[in-house]
Write a protein that holds these residues in place. Structure first.
Motif, short mmCIF file in Angstrom:
data_model
loop_
_atom_site.label_atom_id
_atom_site.label_comp_id
_atom_site.label_asym_id
_atom_site.label_seq_id
_atom_site.Cartn_x
_atom_site.Cartn_y
_atom_site.Cartn_z
N ARG A 11 -63.15 68.77 83.77
CA ARG A 11 -61.82 68.93 83.16
C ARG A 11 -60.72 68.51 84.13
O ARG A 11 -59.66 69.13 84.22
CB ARG A 11 -61.62 70.39 82.78
CG ARG A 11 -62.61 70.90 81.73
CD ARG A 11 -62.26 70.39 80.36
NE ARG A 11 -63.09 70.98 79.31
CZ ARG A 11 -62.93 70.73 78.03
NH1 ARG A 11 -61.97 69.89 77.64
NH2 ARG A 11 -63.71 71.29 77.13
N LYS A 54 -58.68 65.94 84.07
CA LYS A 54 -57.44 65.52 83.41
C LYS A 54 -56.64 66.72 82.94
O LYS A 54 -55.41 66.77 83.14
CB LYS A 54 -57.78 64.62 82.22
CG LYS A 54 -56.58 64.10 81.47
CD LYS A 54 -56.99 63.19 80.32
CE LYS A 54 -55.77 62.69 79.54
NZ LYS A 54 -56.18 61.80 78.40
N GLU A 55 -57.28 67.71 82.35
CA GLU A 55 -56.56 68.91 81.89
C GLU A 55 -55.98 69.69 83.06
O GLU A 55 -54.88 70.24 82.96
CB GLU A 55 -57.50 69.79 81.07
CG GLU A 55 -57.85 69.25 79.70
CD GLU A 55 -58.94 68.20 79.76
OE1 GLU A 55 -59.36 67.84 80.88
OE2 GLU A 55 -59.35 67.72 78.69
N ILE A 110 -53.94 73.83 76.64
CA ILE A 110 -54.24 72.40 76.55
C ILE A 110 -55.65 72.17 76.01
O ILE A 110 -55.87 71.29 75.17
CB ILE A 110 -54.05 71.74 77.93
CG1 ILE A 110 -52.60 71.84 78.38
CG2 ILE A 110 -54.51 70.29 77.91
CD1 ILE A 110 -52.37 71.37 79.81
N VAL A 111 -56.63 72.99 76.48
CA VAL A 111 -58.01 72.83 76.02
C VAL A 111 -58.15 73.18 74.54
O VAL A 111 -58.84 72.49 73.78
CB VAL A 111 -58.96 73.68 76.89
CG1 VAL A 111 -60.37 73.67 76.32
CG2 VAL A 111 -58.97 73.19 78.33
N GLU A 141 -55.77 73.00 72.24
CA GLU A 141 -55.12 71.97 71.44
C GLU A 141 -55.96 70.71 71.32
O GLU A 141 -55.94 70.03 70.30
CB GLU A 141 -53.76 71.63 72.05
CG GLU A 141 -52.72 72.75 71.91
CD GLU A 141 -51.41 72.38 72.58
OE1 GLU A 141 -51.37 71.28 73.21
OE2 GLU A 141 -50.45 73.17 72.51
N SER A 142 -56.71 70.41 72.40
CA SER A 142 -57.56 69.21 72.33
C SER A 142 -58.76 69.42 71.41
O SER A 142 -59.33 68.45 70.89
CB SER A 142 -58.04 68.82 73.73
OG SER A 142 -58.83 69.86 74.29
N ALA A 190 -61.74 70.44 72.18
CA ALA A 190 -63.02 70.15 72.83
C ALA A 190 -63.46 71.38 73.59
O ALA A 190 -62.89 71.72 74.63
CB ALA A 190 -62.89 68.95 73.77
#
Length: 431
Positions: free
Chosen positions: A159, A161-162, A223-224, A226-227, A229
């Protein structure tokens, strides 16, 4: 006349009280039985007479027959065997029982079950105090090792990028300048508190660093979510863990960005907590190392050493799986083997690792055993000086040819130019 005077002379007292008492009792009984006076005198070898009391003392003082060493050893062994419950420790001369001592190859004798004062042992994984030769042979073989896995980048998808986006949003929320790229590349390889104090240099207050980290975790989870995944095991991970479990290889997992409770919840959600259980732990905790368990993170070898302690293995018999060069640096410092997975860094940057693979399914138990086939120990096998037993034919040392041309003075003051006139600088024409 001389014989009569010697017979009437008083008897010298015996040296031992017991012998004196025995002598006096025998003399009194003999005198009483004879009706007074002296008892019947026995002629001696010199032609005289010997007093019966002196004869009895001589017989009592006779030295005992010497005992053979083998017979004495058997007697002491039988005595220590039949008196195991008596106090005294079973030591020679104590007359009591206790733990039986056995001679070893070492100079001193050690009791069975006594604490081992030395560790690491003589060899890489050898323990000379083991009484079971089969267990000792197993520890010396290549099948005795443990595996440590990094959570992100090995078991689940990285992770990175996050994490970078969460740190950028946190800096914007607190009006800090945006971190540069050379700083953000360490955001997922360091503990969050260390990243704040060492790389970002926002604060050194422990409470403030913890508040920053809690805010960042909230931003990261948002963020995770909202993605969309969720965390999933990478392909081939569960089959590889099952292979290691069937081979009785202990396993541990580490992650520096989560707390111990959060890491356990993540492993439970992934369904792999059963592979990291530790039945020998007195508290029942699994072989999990989080950022709050150690004072520093990779490339410091503290997380690896703590994981090896939980698994009951030495660091030299440990394989660490990661996806960045910090794992390689920590393994080189503590003597462990490193296996890196491609994805985060290019292959040419991972040349320091022992093995570089694309996924865990490319490995087998035999591949891991081969990592320990060439292990060496400075204690067990000290490096000897290489001496040429049969030296080659003697040759005179080669002397470099020397130029005897006079050195020319250069234009710079106090300096000299090389004697090669072809490389001399031209003189500037006089103005």
């Amino acid at each position: 006349m001389a014989t009569a005077m010697r017979a009437r002379a008083p008897v010298a007292p015996c040296r031992r009280a017991s012998q004196g008492a025995a002598a006096s009792s025998s003399s009194s009984s003999s005198s009483s039985s004879s009706g007074g006076g002296f008892a019947h005198r026995k002629p001696s070898a010199r032609g005289g007479t010997t007093h019966p009391a002196r004869a009895s003392a001589t017989s009592l003082a006779r030295p005992a027959r010497p005992v053979k060493p083998a017979r004495l050893h058997r007697r002491s062994a039988m005595g220590s065997y039949f008196n195991m419950d008596e106090p005294g420790g079973g030591a020679p001369g104590s007359g009591g029982g206790g733990p039986t001592t056995i001679p070893d190859s070492m100079s001193a004798m050690e009791e069975r079950g006594a604490p081992k004062p030395y560790f690491p042992p003589v060899g890489v994984a050898d323990d000379p105090t083991l009484a079971n030769p089969l267990v000792r042979q197993m520890m010396l073989s290549t099948s005795w090792f443990g595996c440590v896995f990094d959570l992100e980048g090995v078991l689940i998808k990285s992770r990175e990028k996050e994490h970078r986006v969460s740190w950028m949003k946190l800096a914007k929320r607190h009006d800090h300048p945006p971190p540069p790229e050379m700083v953000l590349k360490h955001c997922d390889t360091m503990k969050p508190e260390d990243f704040i104090s060492r790389q970002l240099r926002w604060t050194r207050d422990p409470m403030q660093m913890r508040r920053y980290n809690e805010e960042r975790v909230e931003i990261f989870e948002t963020i995770v979510s909202e993605s969309g995944a969720a965390d999933e095991l990478q392909p081939g991970v569960e089959q590889f863990l099952e292979l290691l479990q069937r081979a009785n290889v202990p396993m541990a997992v580490m992650d520096g960005k989560k707390r111990f409770s959060q890491l356990c919840v993540t492993l439970d959600a992934l369904g792999v907590m059963g592979y990291f259980e530790n039945s020998d732990s007195p508290t029942g905790e699994p072989n999990v190392v989080s950022g709050e368990d150690v004072s520093d993170w990779l490339p410091d070898p503290l997380p690896i050493e703590r994981a090896c302690t939980g698994m009951g293995r030495t660091t030299k018999r440990c394989v660490v799986f990661g996806n960045n060069t910090t794992v390689t640096e920590a393994c080189m410092e503590c003597g462990a083997k490193s296996v890196l997975l491609l994805g985060r860094q290019p292959r040419y940057e991972l040349r320091g690792a022992d093995t570089v693979v694309g996924r865990l399914s490319d490995l087998s138990i035999e591949n891991l055993k081969r990592l320990f086939t060439e292990e060496t120990s400075e204690a067990a096998e000290p490096e000897r000086e290489k001496v040429e037993m049969f030296p080659s034919r003697f040759t005179a040392p080669v002397v470099a040819e020397r130029s005897w041309e006079p050195e020319a003075m250069g234009d710079d003051a106090g300096g000299k130019e090389p004697p090669d006139y072809l490389r001399r600088r031209r003189r500037r024409p006089d103005a």
